[in-house]
Design a protein around this motif. Structure first.
Motif, PDB file in Angstrom:
ATOM      1  N   PRO A  30       0.824  -1.216   0.000  1.00  0.00           N
ATOM      2  CA  PRO A  30       0.000   0.000   0.000  1.00  0.00           C
ATOM      3  C   PRO A  30       0.861   1.272   0.000  1.00  0.00           C
ATOM      4  CG  PRO A  30       0.092  -0.930   2.206  1.00  0.00           C
ATOM      5  CD  PRO A  30       0.913  -1.841   1.328  1.00  0.00           C
ATOM      6  N   GLN A  31       0.244   2.363  -0.404  1.00  0.00           N
ATOM      7  CA  GLN A  31       0.965   3.632  -0.545  1.00  0.00           C
ATOM      8  C   GLN A  31       1.732   4.056   0.716  1.00  0.00           C
ATOM      9  OE1 GLN A  31       0.860   5.115  -3.739  1.00  0.00           O
ATOM     10  NE2 GLN A  31       2.664   6.103  -2.865  1.00  0.00           N
ATOM     11  N   PRO A  32       1.140   3.938   1.923  1.00  0.00           N
ATOM     12  CA  PRO A  32       1.897   4.385   3.104  1.00  0.00           C
ATOM     13  C   PRO A  32       3.230   3.650   3.286  1.00  0.00           C
ATOM     14  CG  PRO A  32      -0.406   4.006   3.671  1.00  0.00           C
ATOM     15  CD  PRO A  32      -0.227   3.516   2.270  1.00  0.00           C
ATOM     16  N   VAL A  33       3.287   2.397   2.850  1.00  0.00           N
ATOM     17  CA  VAL A  33       4.540   1.637   2.967  1.00  0.00           C
ATOM     18  C   VAL A  33       5.557   2.169   1.957  1.00  0.00           C
ATOM     19  CG1 VAL A  33       5.578  -0.650   2.625  1.00  0.00           C
ATOM     20  CG2 VAL A  33       3.433  -0.427   3.901  1.00  0.00           C
ATOM     21  N   ILE A  34       5.066   2.401   0.743  1.00  0.00           N
ATOM     22  CA  ILE A  34       5.947   2.928  -0.313  1.00  0.00           C
ATOM     23  C   ILE A  34       6.450   4.316   0.102  1.00  0.00           C
ATOM     24  CG2 ILE A  34       6.012   3.662  -2.739  1.00  0.00           C
ATOM     25  CD1 ILE A  34       3.707   1.510  -3.143  1.00  0.00           C
ATOM     26  N   ARG A  86      15.727 -11.034   7.670  1.00  0.00           N
ATOM     27  CA  ARG A  86      15.502 -10.848   6.227  1.00  0.00           C
ATOM     28  C   ARG A  86      14.159 -11.450   5.806  1.00  0.00           C
ATOM     29  NH1 ARG A  86      20.665 -12.311   6.324  1.00  0.00           N
ATOM     30  NH2 ARG A  86      20.321 -14.443   5.621  1.00  0.00           N
ATOM     31  N   ASN A  87      13.751 -12.494   6.495  1.00  0.00           N
ATOM     32  CA  ASN A  87      12.526 -13.212   6.125  1.00  0.00           C
ATOM     33  C   ASN A  87      12.255 -14.284   7.193  1.00  0.00           C
ATOM     34  OD1 ASN A  87      14.567 -15.101   5.436  1.00  0.00           O
ATOM     35  ND2 ASN A  87      14.640 -14.252   3.378  1.00  0.00           N
ATOM     36  N   THR A  88      11.243 -15.085   6.970  1.00  0.00           N
ATOM     37  CA  THR A  88      10.951 -16.188   7.913  1.00  0.00           C
ATOM     38  C   THR A  88      12.102 -17.189   7.952  1.00  0.00           C
ATOM     39  OG1 THR A  88       8.560 -15.987   7.678  1.00  0.00           O
ATOM     40  CG2 THR A  88       9.394 -18.147   8.304  1.00  0.00           C
ATOM     41  N   THR A  89      12.661 -17.474   6.787  1.00  0.00           N
ATOM     42  CA  THR A  89      13.759 -18.444   6.691  1.00  0.00           C
ATOM     43  C   THR A  89      14.913 -18.040   7.607  1.00  0.00           C
ATOM     44  OG1 THR A  89      13.147 -18.769   4.381  1.00  0.00           O
ATOM     45  CG2 THR A  89      15.314 -19.575   5.044  1.00  0.00           C
ATOM     46  N   HIS A  90      15.274 -16.785   7.549  1.00  0.00           N
ATOM     47  CA  HIS A  90      16.363 -16.268   8.378  1.00  0.00           C
ATOM     48  C   HIS A  90      16.010 -16.431   9.863  1.00  0.00           C
ATOM     49  CE1 HIS A  90      18.827 -12.403   9.555  1.00  0.00           C
ATOM     50  NE2 HIS A  90      19.371 -13.495  10.041  1.00  0.00           N
ATOM     51  N   PHE A 216       8.075 -14.735  11.103  1.00  0.00           N
ATOM     52  CA  PHE A 216       7.089 -14.221  10.143  1.00  0.00           C
ATOM     53  C   PHE A 216       7.770 -13.418   9.045  1.00  0.00           C
ATOM     54  CE2 PHE A 216       7.150 -10.102  12.359  1.00  0.00           C
ATOM     55  CZ  PHE A 216       7.504 -10.493  13.650  1.00  0.00           C
ATOM     56  N   SER A 217       7.026 -13.233   7.954  1.00  0.00           N
ATOM     57  CA  SER A 217       7.545 -12.554   6.764  1.00  0.00           C
ATOM     58  C   SER A 217       6.817 -11.235   6.588  1.00  0.00           C
ATOM     59  CB  SER A 217       7.303 -13.414   5.515  1.00  0.00           C
ATOM     60  OG  SER A 217       7.866 -14.690   5.672  1.00  0.00           O
ATOM     61  N   ILE A 218       7.549 -10.134   6.745  1.00  0.00           N
ATOM     62  CA  ILE A 218       6.928  -8.821   6.564  1.00  0.00           C
ATOM     63  C   ILE A 218       6.480  -8.633   5.104  1.00  0.00           C
ATOM     64  CG2 ILE A 218       7.411  -6.326   6.655  1.00  0.00           C
ATOM     65  CD1 ILE A 218       7.320  -7.397   9.456  1.00  0.00           C
ATOM     66  N   HIS A 219       7.211  -9.279   4.183  1.00  0.00           N
ATOM     67  CA  HIS A 219       6.837  -9.117   2.765  1.00  0.00           C
ATOM     68  C   HIS A 219       5.510  -9.811   2.436  1.00  0.00           C
ATOM     69  CE1 HIS A 219       7.954 -13.234   1.637  1.00  0.00           C
ATOM     70  NE2 HIS A 219       8.960 -13.108   2.490  1.00  0.00           N
ATOM     71  N   LYS A 220       5.016 -10.646   3.350  1.00  0.00           N
ATOM     72  CA  LYS A 220       3.676 -11.240   3.170  1.00  0.00           C
ATOM     73  C   LYS A 220       2.645 -10.450   3.966  1.00  0.00           C
ATOM     74  CE  LYS A 220       5.553 -15.967   3.030  1.00  0.00           C
ATOM     75  NZ  LYS A 220       5.822 -16.179   1.624  1.00  0.00           N
ATOM     76  N   MET A 221       3.067  -9.306   4.513  1.00  0.00           N
ATOM     77  CA  MET A 221       2.192  -8.500   5.377  1.00  0.00           C
ATOM     78  C   MET A 221       2.138  -7.060   4.869  1.00  0.00           C
ATOM     79  SD  MET A 221       3.669  -9.969   8.998  1.00  0.00           S
ATOM     80  CE  MET A 221       2.320  -9.433  10.044  1.00  0.00           C
ATOM     81  N   CYS A 222       2.165  -6.919   3.529  1.00  0.00           N
ATOM     82  CA  CYS A 222       2.101  -5.596   2.893  1.00  0.00           C
ATOM     83  C   CYS A 222       3.396  -4.811   3.035  1.00  0.00           C
ATOM     84  CB  CYS A 222       0.948  -4.753   3.447  1.00  0.00           C
ATOM     85  SG  CYS A 222      -0.644  -5.436   3.093  1.00  0.00           S
ATOM     86  N   GLY A 223       4.447  -5.435   3.562  1.00  0.00           N
ATOM     87  CA  GLY A 223       5.702  -4.730   3.771  1.00  0.00           C
ATOM     88  C   GLY A 223       6.722  -5.029   2.682  1.00  0.00           C
ATOM     89  N   PRO A 224       7.900  -4.413   2.821  1.00  0.00           N
ATOM     90  CA  PRO A 224       8.935  -4.558   1.795  1.00  0.00           C
ATOM     91  C   PRO A 224       9.497  -5.971   1.702  1.00  0.00           C
ATOM     92  CG  PRO A 224       9.658  -3.120   3.601  1.00  0.00           C
ATOM     93  CD  PRO A 224       8.268  -3.531   3.915  1.00  0.00           C
ATOM     94  N   HIS A 273      18.927  -3.053   7.077  1.00  0.00           N
ATOM     95  CA  HIS A 273      18.087  -2.704   5.919  1.00  0.00           C
ATOM     96  C   HIS A 273      17.080  -1.666   6.448  1.00  0.00           C
ATOM     97  CE1 HIS A 273      15.393  -2.833   2.654  1.00  0.00           C
ATOM     98  NE2 HIS A 273      14.889  -4.037   2.785  1.00  0.00           N
ATOM     99  N   PHE A 274      17.590  -0.430   6.656  1.00  0.00           N
ATOM    100  CA  PHE A 274      16.796   0.571   7.376  1.00  0.00           C
ATOM    101  C   PHE A 274      15.490   0.926   6.669  1.00  0.00           C
ATOM    102  CE2 PHE A 274      21.210   1.681   8.831  1.00  0.00           C
ATOM    103  CZ  PHE A 274      21.069   1.048  10.055  1.00  0.00           C
ATOM    104  N   SER A 275      15.561   1.091   5.350  1.00  0.00           N
ATOM    105  CA  SER A 275      14.312   1.431   4.647  1.00  0.00           C
ATOM    106  C   SER A 275      13.304   0.293   4.822  1.00  0.00           C
ATOM    107  CB  SER A 275      14.571   1.691   3.166  1.00  0.00           C
ATOM    108  OG  SER A 275      15.007   0.505   2.542  1.00  0.00           O
ATOM    109  N   GLY A 276      13.841  -0.944   4.844  1.00  0.00           N
ATOM    110  CA  GLY A 276      12.974  -2.102   5.027  1.00  0.00           C
ATOM    111  C   GLY A 276      12.344  -2.129   6.409  1.00  0.00           C
ATOM    112  N   MET A 277      13.149  -1.810   7.401  1.00  0.00           N
ATOM    113  CA  MET A 277      12.626  -1.829   8.780  1.00  0.00           C
ATOM    114  C   MET A 277      11.564  -0.735   8.960  1.00  0.00           C
ATOM    115  SD  MET A 277      16.217  -2.235  10.804  1.00  0.00           S
ATOM    116  CE  MET A 277      17.326  -3.591  10.514  1.00  0.00           C
TER     117      MET A 277
END
Ligand SMILES: Cc1ncc(COP(=O)(O)O)c(C=O)c1O
Length: 404
Positions: A30-34, A86-90, A216-224, A273-277
């Motif tokens: 979503p736009q607020p994340v971008i 970095r992800n769930t795997t990490h 958990f994976s932030i990229h599966k939660m509307c995140g980067p 990964h500051f922008s990611g956080m």
């Protein structure tokens, strides 16, 4: 409710947006994340946690706000229990390779785990001689509590870890984690939950579940992309060794000794990964404004539409329980007449329906069942509509009727 949220997603605006039904893999943003990510790069693109100039201070504050948002979202006790990964795997690797193991320690998983919650344990088996055992599910992939209890008892006091996926990405089946945790704890084991497919789609309260770790994976939660999270009870996190040592992971070092920093920093080695956080914080704030029970109910409603539209098709079998309310937003299909990859390509080409085909990183289950082709998986999220669910089913019907 869900329809009005669609405008927040740039890829869903305009004349012909796709019917994006691949959110179990990665969600739209979503736009607020971008905006939050853009803000980092355009307004204060610097290092958090170390530099004390204005930019650095701004990043440090934003990181702590983001960590706090995640803490609240999963009902953790303290923000220091939340590690950016970095992800769930990490996250799962940090648990598995951060613990101390002895030969013969037993780890239980189910027979439907994503490779991320299987391979780290297999690696420990190969390298440290742990005893990884698989708890068989019922015929319809639902959890068998009796089999699990027997497996716990069979471990004969050697059960050290129960590591299970909360919701399967293969089939959408939800495990009774609270009951599982109780049994596991009675046997003296820890409970690490792979929440990659639950945390985005339902209320996940780590206290209520009574678990020890959640990945958990932030990229599966509307995140980067490139962002995930690990939660653990503080004392347990504090007992783990880091799998990536270096800058940030120590409170002091000399030529001969490293003094480890407390969690979470011990596990966040190197420049972050500051922008990611910061984008993760924006994503979690976005989800926090939703009613997660309503999100879950919406996905189940869409799954009922998809299921009704495909269950009668020749050469198409639904993986998991036939009742869609037992498969969250996931409709995963064994394709016996038209190959899954071909159907996936045609769905997009013919109707702009985007789904996933293949083994979804659950190769072990497909291998065990002898379904070498994998499956066709449609997975819904709160931004999907009933029309899109129907479009998926109708288009698949046309493809099967034409080519099957
Ligand atoms: C249940 C489950 N576990 C783990 C993963 C791995 O997640 P990541 O790619 O963020 O490491 C996935 C990703 O699809 C998943 O669905």
């Amino acid at each position: 409710m869900m329809r009005s949220l669609r405008d927040d997603f740039p890829t869903l605006r305009g004349e012909n947006p796709p019917a994006y039904l691949d959110s179990a893999c990665v969600t739209l943003k979503p736009q607020p994340v971008i905006d939050a990510i853009m803000d980092y790069y355009t307004k204060y693109p610097s290092c958090g946690g170390r530099s004390v100039h204005r930019y650095g201070t701004h990043v440090s504050k934003a990181l702590s706000v983001a960590r706090n948002s995640i803490k609240n979202f999963i009902c953790a006790e303290h923000a220091n229990e939340v590690v950016f990964t970095r992800n769930t795997t990490h996250a799962i690797n940090q648990i598995a390779h951060g613990m101390s193991w002895s030969e013969g320690d037993v780890v239980l998983t189910t027979d439907r785990e994503h490779n991320s919650n299987l391979v780290p344990w297999l690696q420990l088996e190969q390298e440290h001689g742990i005893d990884h055992r698989v708890v068989e599910s019922n015929e319809d992939n639902s959890f068998n509590m009796e089999t699990f209890e027997e497996a716990c008892a069979d471990a004969n006091g050697r059960l050290k870890m129960v590591a299970m996926g909360h919701v399967g990405n293969l089939d959408g089946v939800t495990l009774p984690i609270k009951d599982i945790a109780k049994v596991a704890h009675d046997h003296g084991a820890l409970v690490a939950v792979d929440g990659a497919q639950s945390t985005p789609h339902m209320k996940v309260d780590v206290q209520e579940l009574g678990i020890d770790f959640l990945s958990f994976s932030i990229h599966k939660m509307c995140g980067p992309s490139g962002m995930g999270g690990l939660w653990g009870r503080y004392d347990l996190l504090d007992s783990l060794r880091t799998i990536q040592s270096g800058g940030q992971t120590v409170s002091a070092s000399s030529y001969t000794k490293a003094t480890w920093a407390p969690p979470p920093h011990r596990f966040e080695g190197g420049l972050g990964h500051f922008s990611g956080m910061i984008g993760a914080g924006a994503a979690i704030d976005y989800l926090s404004a939703l009613d997660m029970d309503a999100v879950q109910a919406h996905e189940q409603k869409l799954n009922a539409i998809m299921t009704k539209g495909v269950k009668h098709l020749d050469g198409v079998d639904i993986i998991g329980p036939q009742n869609p309310t037992k498969r969250s937003g996931i409709c995963s299909l064994l394709m016996k007449s038209v190959p899954a990859h071909e159907a996936a390509l045609l769905l997009d080409e013919a109707a702009g329906v985007m789904v996933r085909s293949g083994h979804h990183c659950v190769h072990s289950w497909f291998e065990n069942k002898g379904f070498s082709e994998g499956s066709l998986r449609a997975s819904a999220y709160f931004y999907n509509t009933e029309e899109e669910a129907k479009l998926f089913a109708d288009t698949l019907e046309e493809i099967v009727n034409t080519l099957g």
